[in-house]
Structure formats: C-alpha cells, structure tokens
Design a protein around this motif. Structure first.
Motif, short mmCIF file in Angstrom:
data_model
loop_
_atom_site.label_atom_id
_atom_site.label_comp_id
_atom_site.label_asym_id
_atom_site.label_seq_id
_atom_site.Cartn_x
_atom_site.Cartn_y
_atom_site.Cartn_z
N LEU A 37 -6.45 -3.32 -10.89
CA LEU A 37 -5.71 -4.56 -10.72
C LEU A 37 -6.44 -5.74 -11.36
O LEU A 37 -6.17 -6.88 -11.06
CB LEU A 37 -5.51 -4.86 -9.24
CG LEU A 37 -4.40 -4.12 -8.55
CD1 LEU A 37 -4.34 -4.54 -7.10
CD2 LEU A 37 -3.09 -4.41 -9.22
N ALA A 95 8.93 -7.53 1.58
CA ALA A 95 8.59 -6.12 1.38
C ALA A 95 9.74 -5.39 0.72
O ALA A 95 9.54 -4.58 -0.20
CB ALA A 95 8.25 -5.49 2.72
N TYR A 106 1.19 1.52 -7.40
CA TYR A 106 1.09 2.95 -7.67
C TYR A 106 2.17 3.38 -8.63
O TYR A 106 1.96 4.20 -9.53
CB TYR A 106 1.20 3.71 -6.35
CG TYR A 106 1.03 5.19 -6.52
CD1 TYR A 106 -0.24 5.74 -6.70
CD2 TYR A 106 2.11 6.05 -6.49
CE1 TYR A 106 -0.42 7.09 -6.86
CE2 TYR A 106 1.95 7.40 -6.65
CZ TYR A 106 0.68 7.92 -6.84
OH TYR A 106 0.51 9.25 -7.00
N ARG A 107 3.34 2.77 -8.44
CA ARG A 107 4.46 3.15 -9.28
C ARG A 107 4.17 2.75 -10.73
O ARG A 107 4.59 3.41 -11.67
CB ARG A 107 5.71 2.43 -8.77
CG ARG A 107 6.99 3.16 -9.07
CD ARG A 107 8.15 2.41 -8.50
NE ARG A 107 8.36 2.68 -7.08
CZ ARG A 107 8.96 1.84 -6.27
NH1 ARG A 107 9.38 0.69 -6.70
NH2 ARG A 107 9.13 2.16 -5.00
N MET A 160 2.82 9.01 -1.63
CA MET A 160 2.07 9.04 -2.87
C MET A 160 1.39 10.38 -3.08
O MET A 160 0.89 10.66 -4.16
CB MET A 160 1.00 7.96 -2.85
CG MET A 160 1.56 6.56 -2.95
SD MET A 160 0.22 5.42 -2.82
CE MET A 160 1.09 3.89 -2.86
N ILE A 210 9.90 -6.46 -2.95
CA ILE A 210 8.81 -5.90 -3.76
C ILE A 210 9.02 -4.41 -3.95
O ILE A 210 8.84 -3.87 -5.04
CB ILE A 210 7.45 -6.18 -3.08
CG1 ILE A 210 7.16 -7.67 -3.10
CG2 ILE A 210 6.34 -5.45 -3.81
CD1 ILE A 210 5.96 -8.03 -2.28
N LEU A 247 3.04 3.36 8.95
CA LEU A 247 3.37 2.87 7.63
C LEU A 247 2.35 3.34 6.61
O LEU A 247 2.69 3.80 5.50
CB LEU A 247 3.40 1.35 7.68
CG LEU A 247 4.44 0.64 6.84
CD1 LEU A 247 5.80 1.16 7.19
CD2 LEU A 247 4.38 -0.84 7.10
N LEU A 269 1.52 -3.18 1.74
CA LEU A 269 1.81 -1.79 1.37
C LEU A 269 2.90 -1.73 0.33
O LEU A 269 2.87 -0.88 -0.57
CB LEU A 269 2.20 -0.98 2.61
CG LEU A 269 1.00 -0.57 3.45
CD1 LEU A 269 1.45 0.20 4.66
CD2 LEU A 269 0.05 0.29 2.64
N ALA A 270 3.86 -2.67 0.44
CA ALA A 270 4.90 -2.71 -0.60
C ALA A 270 4.24 -2.97 -1.95
O ALA A 270 4.59 -2.35 -2.96
CB ALA A 270 5.92 -3.78 -0.28
N ILE A 271 3.26 -3.86 -1.95
CA ILE A 271 2.58 -4.16 -3.21
C ILE A 271 1.82 -2.93 -3.70
O ILE A 271 1.84 -2.60 -4.90
CB ILE A 271 1.64 -5.36 -3.02
CG1 ILE A 271 2.45 -6.63 -2.80
CG2 ILE A 271 0.74 -5.53 -4.23
CD1 ILE A 271 1.64 -7.81 -2.41
N ILE A 272 1.18 -2.23 -2.78
CA ILE A 272 0.41 -1.06 -3.20
C ILE A 272 1.34 0.00 -3.77
O ILE A 272 1.05 0.63 -4.80
CB ILE A 272 -0.41 -0.52 -2.02
CG1 ILE A 272 -1.54 -1.48 -1.72
CG2 ILE A 272 -0.96 0.85 -2.33
CD1 ILE A 272 -2.38 -1.09 -0.55
N VAL A 273 2.49 0.17 -3.11
CA VAL A 273 3.44 1.15 -3.62
C VAL A 273 3.89 0.77 -5.02
O VAL A 273 3.97 1.60 -5.94
CB VAL A 273 4.66 1.25 -2.67
CG1 VAL A 273 5.77 2.04 -3.32
CG2 VAL A 273 4.25 1.91 -1.39
N MET A 274 4.14 -0.52 -5.19
CA MET A 274 4.55 -1.04 -6.49
C MET A 274 3.47 -0.75 -7.53
O MET A 274 3.75 -0.30 -8.65
CB MET A 274 4.72 -2.55 -6.33
CG MET A 274 5.64 -3.17 -7.30
SD MET A 274 7.25 -2.48 -7.14
CE MET A 274 7.79 -2.77 -8.79
N SER A 310 3.12 -4.93 5.95
CA SER A 310 4.39 -4.55 5.32
C SER A 310 4.43 -5.02 3.87
O SER A 310 4.82 -4.27 2.98
CB SER A 310 5.56 -5.10 6.11
OG SER A 310 5.52 -6.50 6.13
N VAL A 311 4.00 -6.26 3.66
CA VAL A 311 4.04 -6.76 2.28
C VAL A 311 2.97 -6.08 1.44
O VAL A 311 3.22 -5.67 0.30
CB VAL A 311 3.87 -8.29 2.29
CG1 VAL A 311 3.82 -8.81 0.87
CG2 VAL A 311 5.00 -8.94 3.03
N ILE A 331 -4.28 4.18 -7.31
CA ILE A 331 -4.42 3.14 -6.30
C ILE A 331 -5.82 2.58 -6.33
O ILE A 331 -6.35 2.06 -5.36
CB ILE A 331 -4.07 3.65 -4.91
CG1 ILE A 331 -4.76 4.98 -4.68
CG2 ILE A 331 -2.60 3.77 -4.72
CD1 ILE A 331 -4.79 5.35 -3.25
#
Lengths: 651, 111, 167, 176, 350
Positions: free
Chosen positions: B106, C160, B95-96, C77, C163, C69, B88-93, B85-86, B101
């Motif tokens: 990084l 999560a 990507y944004r 994306m 972030i 997920l 993927l949140a970082i990956i989304v961040m 969960s964390v 990706i």
C-alpha cells in the motif's frame, strides 16, 4: 405600541413573499390584488394610526406621542446593545401615510401599466414593489439608526432591482448599477456616522442620541456625524455631487420612477435629516453646507432640466431640483417646511410621473417630448391632471406647491437673503421647464408617427384613478400648512409635527427674527407674478414648436449635455480607476502577486520533492518511527531534570 | 486489586499490540493487533472507572462516579465496530486489486 | 491468595499468552481464534470488575461480530500460512525492541507516579457496571453521543457497502 | 396451443396481492394440511408380519416339482434353458443309476440345475416350455443376499420338499 | 475471601444442576432426533421407526451407536486441530444457553432451597445473545477446516444467515424487554406469573412471530436450512465429518432447538407458569415439579412446531432468505419496537 401598527410593514412583506414565491403560479389578477391589497390594508392601518395620533394630539397638544415597539435585541455585546425597535411618532405617521397612500395608488396604476408583462415578471414587479414599501416603512419606523439603515439598504436594493427590472437591456442594467454604486458612496457616510455614534455614545437609539448629546458629544463630533449623515442623504436623495444616478434611474418602469425616485425613496435623506434635526440644529457649519448643497442642486438641476427632451429626464431633474429645495429648507432650519414640501412634492411629482407614464403608455414607449404634442385632445384626464401638477410644482397659489415652497423660501430669506433670491430663480426655472414640458407634450401639433397617432387613447381607469386622486391632493394638499400670513395659527402641519421638531427648532429660532406679514405678502405676490410671466412665456414659446426647430448651441448645448457632469465624472473618477485597475491587473497581479505565489509554490514543491524521499509509504516504518518518537518523548518529558543536570554538567 | 496491576497488564497487552503492528505485514493481523490495543485501553478504562468509583463510594454511597469510563468503553466499542467494517472493506478491496494483503503494497495510494 | 486474585492472575496470564499467540501464529485463522481467547479473558476481567454489561457486550461485539467478520474475510480470501508475507528479520527484531522499550518506559512511568499508589480498582462490588445504571447514564447524560454513534454506524455501513462493491 | 387433455390447469401469473405476499395464510394452510395427515389412516403394511396377497398371475421364484411319490420330474431335456430369453438356466444331465428310481422319475435326470436369479426376468417361458411340468414359478420372491454367488440357485434351493418324507415342510411351504 | 470460605455447597449444588441439565438436554436431544423421524413419518402417513424396542423407542440408541461405531475420517489436507475443535465449539455454544434458563421455581431438599436455574444473572438475555453470536464459530471453523469448497460455502452461508437473523431476533426481544424492564429471564417469567398479568404472547404477538421465525433461522431449521442444503451444497458444512463429530454437529442443532424453545417459552409463554393455576397454593416442591413439567410441555410443543414446519414448508432460496431477514424481519421488528414503546408511553399516560 399597538400591535396593529406592526402589521403596517408586515403586510407588504407578506405581499412580497406571496408574490415572490408564488410568481410562477399566480395569475396577474391575483398578483395585482395581493400586491395592491396588502399596501391598501397597510394604508388603512396607517390611516388608523394617523387618526389615533391625531386624537392624541388633539387631547394633549404639543406632547410627544411616540409609541415604541421593542421585541428583541438585534445585537447585544458588552460594549453596546442595538435593539430591534420600531417607533411611531408624528413624523413617522406622516411618512407612513405618504408611503402607503401613494404606494397604493401606484400599485393600482402599475396593475394597468405593467399588464403587458408575463405573469412571472408581473409578479416579480409587484414583489419588488411590495418589498420596497416594506423597506421604506422599516426605514421610517426604525427607532434607531441601524434599523433605519436596514430600511435604507432595503430601498436601495429595491431601487436597484426595479431600475434594472427589464434586465435584458444592458443600458438599464448599467443604470441600475450606477444607482447602486452611487448609493453605496452615500451609505459609507451613513455607516461611518453610525460607527461614530456607537463609538462615542455606545448607542444609536434616537432617544439616546438626541438625549445624551449635550453631555457626551462635542461640537466636533456633532459636526462630523451630521456631515457624514448628510453624505448618506446626498447619495440617497441625489444631491450634488451624487445626483447623476437619479436621471439614469428613469430606465425603470414609470410607476417605479413615480414611487421610488420621486415620491418616497429619494426623500429618505430628507427624513433622516429631519429625524436628526436636533443634531443638525447644533451644527451650524453642517447646516450651511446642507443649505448651500441644496440650493446648488436646486439651481443646477433646474438648469439641466431646461433643455432636456426626455419626458422622464425632465421630471427626474425636476425631482433633483425639488430635493435641493428640501435640503435648502433643512439647511435653514425649516424642518416642517422641508417635510411639508416632501409631502406636496410626493403628490404632484408622483402625479407628474404617472401622467408621464400615461403619456408614454399612450405613445407606445416614446419618451421624447419633441415627438409628442397636442395630446390634450386625446387624453383629457391626463392632460388636466398633468396641468394641475405643473401649476402645483410651479408654485401657483393656491396649489400645494406654493405653500410648501413658499415656506422654505421664507425660511431661506430669514437665514440669508441670497438663498432666497437664488431659490426664486430656481423656482422661475422650474416654472419654465415644467410648462415647456407641458406645452411640448399636450399643446401644439402632434409630431409623432401616424401609427402612434392612430393608437392614441386615454389610459384605462386603473391608471386614471390615481391621477385624479393625486391631482386632488396636489390641489388641496397645501392647505394643511397655510402660513401665518393668511390665517393666524392655521399651519396645522407645524402643530402636528411640533413634538418632533420642537427641540431642533428651539435651537434655531432663538434670535431669529420674523418677517413682517406685509413684507412676506409682497414677496409672495412678486414671485407669483414672475412665475406667471415665465409660464406665459414658456407656453407661448413652446406651444408652437415644430419638429427639428431646436438645435442647441452654446450654453443650451452645455445644458442639453447636463453640464457634461457625467463626462466629468467619467474622466475624473472612472477613467483613473480603470487605469489603476489596469495597472493592478497587468502588472501587480501577474508579476508581483503571481510571482510571489508561484515562487513559494515552486520553492515548496522543490523542497517537498527532496523531503518526499523520507516517505517510503511503508506503514511499518511509519509506526516504528512513531513508537520511537513516543518513547523518546516520554523519556525526555519525564526525565527532564536528569537531562538538565546532564547538560549542566557537561556543557 | 491495586490499580498498578491493571495498568501493567494493559500496558503489556498494548505493547503486544504495538509489536504485532510493527512485526507483521499481514494487513488483517495488523488490524487485529489494533483491536488488541483498543481492548487493552478498554480494560484500563474500566479499571480506572472502578478505581474512581471505589474512591467516591466512601464519600457518597449512592454515587455513580466513574461511570463515564464504562460509557467510554461502550463508545470505543461502537467506534471499533464501525472501524472494522470499513477497514475490512478496504482490505478486501485491496486484496481484490493486488491479490495480496501485504500492507507494504500500500505504499503508493494509487494503482 | 484469594480466589479473586488468582482469577485475576489466571485471566491476565491467559490474555497475554493468547496475545502472544496471536502474534506468532502463522495461520491467520489461528490468530483470530487466539484473539477471541484474548477477548474472552478480557470479558472475564470485566466480570471480575463487576462490569457485567461491558463483559457481555464485549463478547457480543468483539467475539460475536467483529471477529466473525475477520474470519469471513480471511476465509473468503482463503489465506493460508503460505500466503503470509515474509518480513525482514532485523525489522522484526527492531519492532520487538521498540515495543519492549515502549513498555519499559511506560512501566517505569507508572512506577514513578505517586498519585497511583494506594489506589485500588474495586473488584466484584460496585454497581456502576450494571446495565441499569449504565443505561440511565447513557440515555440521559450521554444521549447525544449515543445518537451520534448511531449515525456513525450508519455511515460506516454505507461506507463499507460502497467500498466493498465490485467496481 | 390446443390443449391436449382437459386436465390442463392454467397457471395464475397475476402479481400477488398484499395478503398473498404475506405468505402467512398460505403457510398456515399448508400446516393445516400436514397436521390433518396425522389423523389419516396409515397405508403402511408391516411387512414381515403382514403381507399382501399376490395377484393370481404373479410369477415368483422358480421351484422344481416332484411327483406325488417324491421323485423329481425333471429329465434335463434342456427345453427350459432354450426357451429362457435371459439365458439364466444351466443344467447338466446324468443317467439314473439303479436304486435311484425313488429319486428320479425318468431314466435321465438333472444332476445340476442352476438358475441365475440376477439374470432371470421372471417371464415364465421356462414354465411353458417344460414338457414334464417340472418347473413352476411360485408366489415368493428372491430374498436379499450379500454375494452374487448366493443368487445362483441350485437344485437344493429350487426343489420343493419331498411330499413323502418331508410332509410338514411341504405344508408350510404351501402356506397351509 | 479465602478459598476455603467459598460456598462449596452452592458450588456442588450448581455442579449437580449443570450435570443434570446437560445430560437431560443430551437425552432429550437424543430423543428429539427420534421424534423428528417419528413426526415426519406421522405427518406423511407412515409409522416411522418402530423396530428397535417397543414403538422403536430404542432407535436413538441404535443411531448413536451407529455414529460412534462409524469410522473416524479426518481429511488429509484439513486443519486437524480446528477440524476437531469445530464440533466441540458448536456443542459448547449450544449447551451454554441452558445456564440462564429458569427450569422451574425453587425446590427444597434437606432444608436447602435450591433454585432450579444455573445462574440468575441480571443480563440473562444479553448472555443468550452472546452465546448465540458465538454459535457461528462452530459452523465456520468446521466448514473452513474441512478444506472443502462446499463446506466453506455452506459455512459462510450459515454464518451470514445466523448474523443476519440475530439482528431481528434481538430487536424483537427488545420489545419484550421494554415490557418487563428486566434482562433476567427469571424475573421475566415471574412477572408473567403475577396474577392479572398475561403471558407476553398476548402483548407481543408480532414480536413472537418475528422471534419464532428468527429462531428457525438461527437453528438452521427448515425453511432456513440453507447451511445443510443436501441437494445444493452436498449436505452443507459438515460434509467432511463422520462418526461422532458429525453426531456432535447434529446434536448441537437439536440442543439449540431445545434451548431456543425453552427461551421462547420463558419469554413469551410464561416459562414454568401453569395457566389458570395459582402456584402459591401448592407446596413448593410440587409447584416446582408441575412447573418443570409445564415448561417441558411448552418446549415439546415448540419442538413439535419446528418439526411440523420442517415437513410442511419448502426451503427458501438464499437471496429470498437474505431479503426476508434484512428487508422484512428487521423493519418489522423495528416497527414492533416502536409500537410497543408508543403503547407503553400511552398506557403510562405520557
């Protein structure tokens, strides 16, 4: 130990918590009721305890009726155990009565004296006072030196807080700081003594320390421990050379001076030495040092008191001087006498301070006695009680001071006649400066401003009640220790405290000779006569004092400036330390330490700038290296035999 | 089933995960390969658990020896879920911010 | 070869094949789906080992939650095979080589280890994997880690969310 | 604002109470309403089997009339086409030959007569314009068709059955 | 155990059972589509489909035929494999649930006692969870593979909706599990059948309510039919689908409904228990038959309930749906769990 005894210290603690936590919500009345009420309840319980102890002593005279309360261990390590234990014995119960009794009176007094404060500060004051009473009770109830040390530090803290109670005044803060630092020097000695005991005996319990000494402590140990303890006592009880904080401590509110800096806290040193009388009796060297220090302090402070003009300063130096007497008593083995003097001194010195407070209150915080005069007209109760206290401290029979001081002086004479003569000289000086103070304050003409004269009034009832009570005690307090000269076997206090001091006294009184009754009576008479003469001289001299008459010169000037001791300390200790600190600050810190730290930092940052190039930031390459490292590691780890053989073969 | 077989199998899966981490630059795939490695370890833990259990069964029939292995797997799953969960949140961040990706983007942990 | 053995080989082969497909798939969605297949195979292994609870939890947690997920993120994306970053061929080769050598080293270690010979993992029988026994152990001896893991979940959730929040 | 009608209903905008925010009671109320509809009478008319009577003024598909001897009444005068607002009617006239007297009542007849039903608005003006009572709007309507062509009705579709030769057909058409 | 020693008879028996159940489910699903239309009509004072066959009973076949006969369209830019895989996954996930549902007690044929349950595994409910959580894939993959923005949005909506409500679903079930102490559906049903025990709905009204609402959401039924919201998302995730692939999606939804109803009946309404009747007094086969009918009656009731709700309540907005799921259902389910636990402890006299 009866459980109610536990409430004696707990009640003031409760009062402290209530007042301290609720200071923003409680009214002044509630605060005063809680503060004084808790101490009063504590006093009642102490009275019970005393009665119980009295009954026990009566039933079984001379026996030790110590009650110990031992709920848990404070510290338990293989080398030693320090229990949390409280004890109540004859000595303690006496101190309990003094602390809670006088404490209650002073709480009562404070309620009126401090009424100009805002409620939170008022509550803060009472909280501190309660905390002080609690700490003091812990100090005297502790069953070992560590608990005593807790109380010791507690009262030190409260003293600090209360001296600096008006913390907006920088000078007061400086005084508080001074008291704190001076006390720390003494505390270091105390702590070292505790460590020494722990090192040698593995215990700091009174029972163990005073019981095992014959087998485990060498005379050197005893001397060292007693000396170190005495250093602690010097700090707390304001003896030379650590006395300068006490006069400065008069910055605090007057009830504080009365309670802490006259009646109770400063006698903690006396208590400690009296408690460890067994040790002291075995250390003649220490005893001599104690006696000499005490005597020197007594004389020295008395000389200073001769020329002081601040009403509280005079009393402060008088306190120092009287404490010197007590130490003299301790030094010559008159433990009962010392404790007796603690008690009577508590009565009359508290009374004096409260009276002074009453005067200051009436004079609107004017403390210079040169600007007072003729107050007896306006403040009859204060005047009478103050006069009684002066007579008591001067040692006029049959006031309490006479008996206690006499007992010490007699013991001093037995030890060394020189002690006696110097002590008498001190007593004469005491009489002189006390009546100088009295005369300047209450007799002659009023020298203050018209404004002050207009507002002069007797203090309110809550302030006068303690005065009266203490005056009565000052007058009759001496009768619990009537010397054998007047009535055989009438020294009640000696009998009462005998279980505590028996062993210490046993070491002393062997081979000591007694004065004959006639000789003693003659000595008393002469001294009393001399004192009376001094009093008359003093009163006559200062009753007619007019403003601006006094312009000290010569020795008087030296005395006026307190022998320049503060200046001496300043140049002897403070300045060098300042200079050393300056050296450290200006040279060591920036050049050596900073240089080293910055140099290392520069080295590291230079090195890391080079090493940084290895870090590409590419996760893949890191992982690759990691995996390869693991592979190599496994290869080496599990094939070390092959590798060894390989190396042995080719190298 | 001999325990070695399980070890070989799990090692193979684990190594595949490592190879994936090393060869792919897509952060999500790398992440998935990490999950693969975790799962290989999980399976091996269960196999070892059963191995110990089988050994202990002969001594005591009612034993629960080896159950810790399975509980560890349970906790590993917990940690994996939290990690995903964390992560993927970082990956989304990421990507944004970078619109890519690629994990090699990084390499500086700022901008 | 009995049924259990053949199941073991089948599931292992499936898992390894799917894992390889995870690596070689160009399209991330395909990778996800292949990874789900791996998880199914591993769940099958769990069933073989009679760890029923873990088998189903593996499905629920990994296939049902974690991979969803992943799918979510990939779909949001809108990653396609074209978006896949290119990697240096040499680096790839090197990665494969090092992974392979890792495998080799460890396999040789296992072959050398004498303690493992003759040890077997009990298939099909044994009831420690049943939910009853696991639950008892989990809520008695392991209750503190269990509670701590719930705290971990909570903090991961908060993390999560924090972030992932826009700006 | 002044209410225009007395049917206006003030909207209750008070915040919902706790019970209302549960929604369950209102959901159950709604479900009770729908459930009660199970037992309501269905208004459906099963059309091909059942029909509803047309109103007396209904205007449906056109018919071309014949007289009682079975002859067409239309003389192709074109008045209907002129009257048609949608211009749906076209016709071609022809002269009656000998031997056709039994077919056409007058000397002139409509050789071709077409109505585009997609254009027709069924206003009935043709009916009113016709001097010969030749065209009428019946009580049926145009059936669906797959092609547009199919909606252009010719004479075959429009003419009523011959009362002499096709008696039965006429009877069914008239609904007897 | 060698391959030959395998219990082939059991295998065959289960295979037959699976076939029967799968085909029965498909048949029922077929008729559920018909029922949907019929119920809608009745609730709206209409007769509904009544042309094909008597009372329109052949209508579903006509519909099916229509779906099959329609042109198969696979969008050009779609991901072909996944596009085809999607409906299959949805269908598989829907059908997998039936494995653990106890359809009735045992029957006896030719001296063989046959359990009318495909697999009585002792983690039945967890299995259902697992399958339900896999059901998302069909929607997501189908929606994504269509390469259509609306499909993708609907798929993501559907997936997040399913995941969100799965939590509350599981939590509400935990209360039932606490009561029964078993994860096996069969034992849960049999415990409710014990004389003196009531159906779980009596003990768990709140739990049932939560479960029911979550089931509605899981099956994408109104008022939670966001994933296929016609007027917002152009018919949802299966927008690009046609022909039988669309049919699979629609079918899987109805099968989901049936299975959810069956699970609900088993968990809360005693499964194949016939109220006020002691099954042990009947012969085995008769009891099994009656039980099967009872279970079916319950399933049909629930399906009717689903439809009834569909034609009564309007659709939620998406934020309302999420709010309901996360802020109401989950806390409520947690509260229910706590309450149940407290009551159990209280009853046990702790």
């Amino acid at each position: 130990m009866n459980s109610y005894l536990l409430w004696i210290p707990l009640l003031p603690l409760l009062g402290f918590l209530l007042n301290g936590l609720g200071r923003n919500h409680l009214s002044k009345n509630a605060t005063a009721t809680i503060g004084a009420g808790m101490v009063f309840l504590s006093f009642v319980l102490s009275g019970f305890a005393f009665g119980q102890m009295l009954a026990l002593s009566h039933a079984d005279p001379g026996a030790n009726h110590t009650q110990v309360f031992y709920p848990f261990d404070l510290l338990r390590i293989p080398a030693f155990t320090i229990p949390f234990a409280l004890r109540v014995d004859h000595l303690t119960v006496l101190f309990l009565l003094i602390i809670t009794g006088i404490g209650f009176l002073i709480h009562l007094y404070s309620a009126a004296y401090m009424k100009e404060e805002t409620p939170p500060h008022f509550a803060r004051f009472f909280a501190y006072l309660n905390l002080f009473v609690f700490s003091m009770l812990v100090l005297v109830m502790g069953d070992n030196f560590v608990i005593m040390f807790f109380g010791w530090e507690g009262v030190g803290l409260c003293s600090y807080l209360l001296i600096g109670f008006w913390f907006k005044n920088t000078a007061y803060n400086a005084a508080a700081k001074k008291a704190f630092v001076m006390n720390r020097i003494g505390d270091l000695g105390f702590l070292l003594a505790i460590f020494w005991l722990l090192m040698k005996l593995g215990s700091v319990n009174y029972g163990d320390v005073f019981g095992q000494l014959g087998t485990q402590l060498t005379p050197t140990d005893i001397t060292a421990v007693t000396l170190l303890l005495f250093v602690g006592a010097m700090g707390k009880s304001a003896q030379i050379p650590l006395y300068t904080w006490l006069p400065d401590a008069m910055a605090g509110p007057t009830p504080v001076s009365a309670l802490i800096h006259a009646a109770t806290m400063v006698t903690a040193g006396i208590y400690m030495i009296a408690r460890s009388n067994v040790l002291y009796s075995l250390a003649p060297l220490t005893q001599t040092i104690v006696a000499i220090t005490g005597l020197a302090t007594a004389l020295f402070a008395a000389t200073i008191a001769l020329r002081q003009n601040d009403i509280k300063k005079v009393l402060a130096y008088s306190t120092v001087s009287q404490l010197g007497y007590m130490f003299l008593g301790l030094g010559v083995g008159a433990y009962t006498g010392a404790v007796f003097h603690v008690m009577t001194h508590a009565f009359f010195k508290a009374l004096l301070f409260l009276g002074a407070g009453s005067v200051i209150h009436a004079m609107h915080h004017e403390q210079d006695i040169l600007k007072m005069g003729n107050l007896r007209k306006y403040m009859p109760i204060t005047h009478i009680t103050f006069l009684l206290a002066c007579l008591a401290i001067a040692g006029i029979p049959p006031f309490s001071g006479f008996f206690s001081k006499d007992e010490i002086l007699v013991a001093a004479y037995l030890a060394n006649p020189l002690y006696y003569y110097l002590g008498v000289a001190g007593a004469l000086m005491t009489a002189f400066y006390m009546f100088r103070l009295y005369s300047l304050t209450f007799r002659g003409d009023f020298r203050g401003t018209k404004e002050q004269a207009h507002h002069l009034h007797e203090s309110p009832v809550p302030m006068t009640i303690p005065l009266v009570v203490l005056a009565i005690l000052s007058v009759v307090g001496g009768f619990i220790g009537i010397p054998a000269v007047f009535a055989a076997d009438a020294h009640w206090l000696e009998h009462f405290l005998a279980p505590v001091f028996r062993r210490g006294a046993a070491h002393v009184s062997e081979g000591a000779h007694h004065l004959s009754h006639s000789q003693e009576l003659i000595m008393m008479g002469v001294v009393t006569l001399l004192i009376l003469l001094v009093i008359v001289f003093s009163v006559r001299k200062y009753s007619t004092y007019t403003a601006g008459e006094e312009n000290p010169s010569g020795l008087a000037r030296v005395l006026y400036n307190k022998w320049y001791v503060d200046e001496l300390y300043q140049s002897l200790f403070v300045q060098p330390l300042h200079q050393l600190g300056g050296f450290f600050k200006n040279f060591t810190e920036p050049k050596i330490i900073d240089g080293a730290v910055n140099g290392i930092g520069k080295l590291v940052s230079y090195g890391s700038r080079q090493i940084r190039l290895v870090q590409s930031g590419q996760v893949g390459s890191y992982l690759l290296i990691m995996i390869l490292a693991i592979v190599v590691f496994f290869l080496v780890w599990f094939n070390d035999l092959h590798l060894q053989r390989f190396f042995q073969k080719y190298f | 089933m001999p325990i070695q077989y399980y070890i070989y199998f799990c090692l193979a899966l684990f190594s595949l995960g490592i190879i994936g981490v090393l060869t792919r630059r897509n952060a999500i795939i790398v992440f998935m390969c990490i999950e693969l490695m975790l799962n290989a370890v999980n399976l091996l833990l269960v196999a070892f658990s059963k191995m110990h259990h089988a050994a202990a069964l002969q001594a005591a029939p009612q034993t629960t020896a080896g159950i810790e292995g399975q509980l560890f797997v349970f906790f590993i799953m917990v940690v994996a879920a939290a990690e995903v969960s964390v992560g993927l949140a970082i990956i989304v961040m990421m990507y944004r911010n970078t619109h890519s990706i690629d994990i090699n983007f990084l390499n500086r942990l700022k901008n | 070869m009995n049924l259990l053995d053949s199941l073991f080989y089948f599931l292992s082969a499936l898992a390894i094949f799917s894992a390889i497909m995870v690596l070689v798939s160009k399209n991330p969605v395909h990778s996800v789906l292949w990874l789900i297949t791996v998880f199914f195979a591993i769940s099958g292994h769990y069933v073989l080992l009679n760890a029923q609870f873990l088998a189903i939890v593996n499905l629920i947690v990994y296939a049902g939650a974690i991979m969803v997920l992943f799918l979510f993120v990939i779909m949001l994306m809108n990653l396609n095979a074209e978006a896949e970053p290119r990697k240096n061929l040499w680096l790839k080769l090197f990665g494969i080589l090092s992974g392979g050598s890792f495998l080799m080293v460890l396999v040789s270690l296992v072959r050398q280890t004498a303690e493992l010979t003759g040890k077997t993992a009990q298939l099909k029988d044994g009831n420690i994997g049943l939910i009853k026994n696991l639950g008892k152990a989990l809520f008695s001896d392991f209750v503190v880690p269990f509670e701590i893991s719930s705290v971990l979940f909570l903090s991961a959730m908060v993390g999560a969310v924090v972030i992932g929040k826009k700006d | 604002m002044q209410a225009l009608t007395n049917r206006g209903k003030a909207v209750n905008r008070a915040p919902m109470t706790w019970a209302e925010r549960l929604y369950l009671p209102s959901i159950f109320k709604g479900m009770a309403i729908t459930f009660s509809h199970i037992f309501k009478k269905q208004p459906t008319i099963r059309y091909p089997e059942q029909t509803r009577p047309f109103s007396p003024v209904f205007r449906g598909l056109h018919v071309l009339n014949r007289d009682e001897e079975g002859r067409e009444r239309c003389t192709a005068c074109g008045l209907c086409a002129v009257a048609c607002p949608a211009e749906a009617i076209t016709m071609e006239a022809a002269e009656r030959q000998n031997g056709e007297e039994h077919l056409y009542r007058e000397e002139k007849y409509a050789a071709k007569y077409e109505i585009n039903m997609l254009r027709c608005i069924f206003c009935g003006l043709c009916e009113e314009a016709c001097p010969k009572d030749a065209i009428y709007l019946s009580e049926t309507f145009a059936p669906a068709n797959y092609a547009r062509k199919g909606f252009i009705y010719g004479k075959e579709e429009l003419l009523i059955p011959n009362p002499v030769t096709e008696k039965e057909l006429l009877a069914t058409a008239q609904g007897h | 155990m060698s391959l030959l020693a395998f219990d082939w008879l059991l295998f065959a028996e289960k295979l037959i059972l699976i076939a029967i159940i799968v085909f029965a489910s498909l048949g029922i699903a077929l008729y559920t589509t018909f029922a949907e239309r019929k119920v809608a009509a009745v609730l709206q004072d209409r007769p509904g489909p009544n042309r094909a066959g008597p009372l329109g009973l052949f209508q579903p076949f006509a519909d099916g035929l229509k779906l099959i006969m329609k042109e198969e369209i696979i969008p050009n830019s779609s991901n072909k494999i996944l596009f085809i895989l999607g409906p299959g996954l949805a269908m598989t996930a829907a059908l997998m649930t039936c494995a653990v549902i106890p359809w009735s007690s045992r029957v006896e044929f030719f001296g063989r006692s046959i359990e009318l349950q495909i697999a009585d595994i002792n983690i039945g409910i967890l299995y259902i969870f697992g399958v339900v959580s896999l059901g998302v894939y069909g929607i997501m993959i189908g929606g994504w593979a269509s390469n259509n923005k609306f499909s993708l949005m609907a798929a993501l909506r559907g997936a997040s909706q399913a995941i969100s409500y799965e939590l509350a679903l599981g939590l509400s079930l935990i209360a039932v599990l606490m009561l029964s102490g078993s994860l096996s559906l069969k034992s849960i049903v049999e415990e409710q059948m014990q004389p003196g025990n009531y159906w779980n709905i009596v003990y768990q009204p709140l739990g049932f309510l939560i479960y029911f609402i979550c089931t509605l959401a899981e099956c994408n039924r109104t008022p939670f039919d966001l994933p296929e919201a016609e007027n917002e998302l152009n018919f949802g995730y299966h927008q690009e689908y046609s022909s039988m692939k669309l049919g699979f999606y629609l079918f899987s939804e109805y099968i989901n409904m049936i299975m959810s109803s069956a699970v609900m009946a088993c968990l809360f309404f005693g499964g194949y228990d016939i109220p006020f009747l002691d099954e042990s007094s009947l012969s085995t086969n008769l009891a099994a038959g009656l039980g099967f009918l009872a279970l079916f009656a319950k399933i049909i009731f629930f399906i009717f309930l689903f439809m009834w709700i569909r034609w009564t309540i309007p659709r939620f907005r998406y934020d309302q749906l999420m709010n309901l799921g996360w802020k109401n259902m989950i806390p409520l389910a947690l509260f229910n769990m706590l309450l149940t636990g407290a009551l159990i402890l209280w009853k046990a006299g702790v």
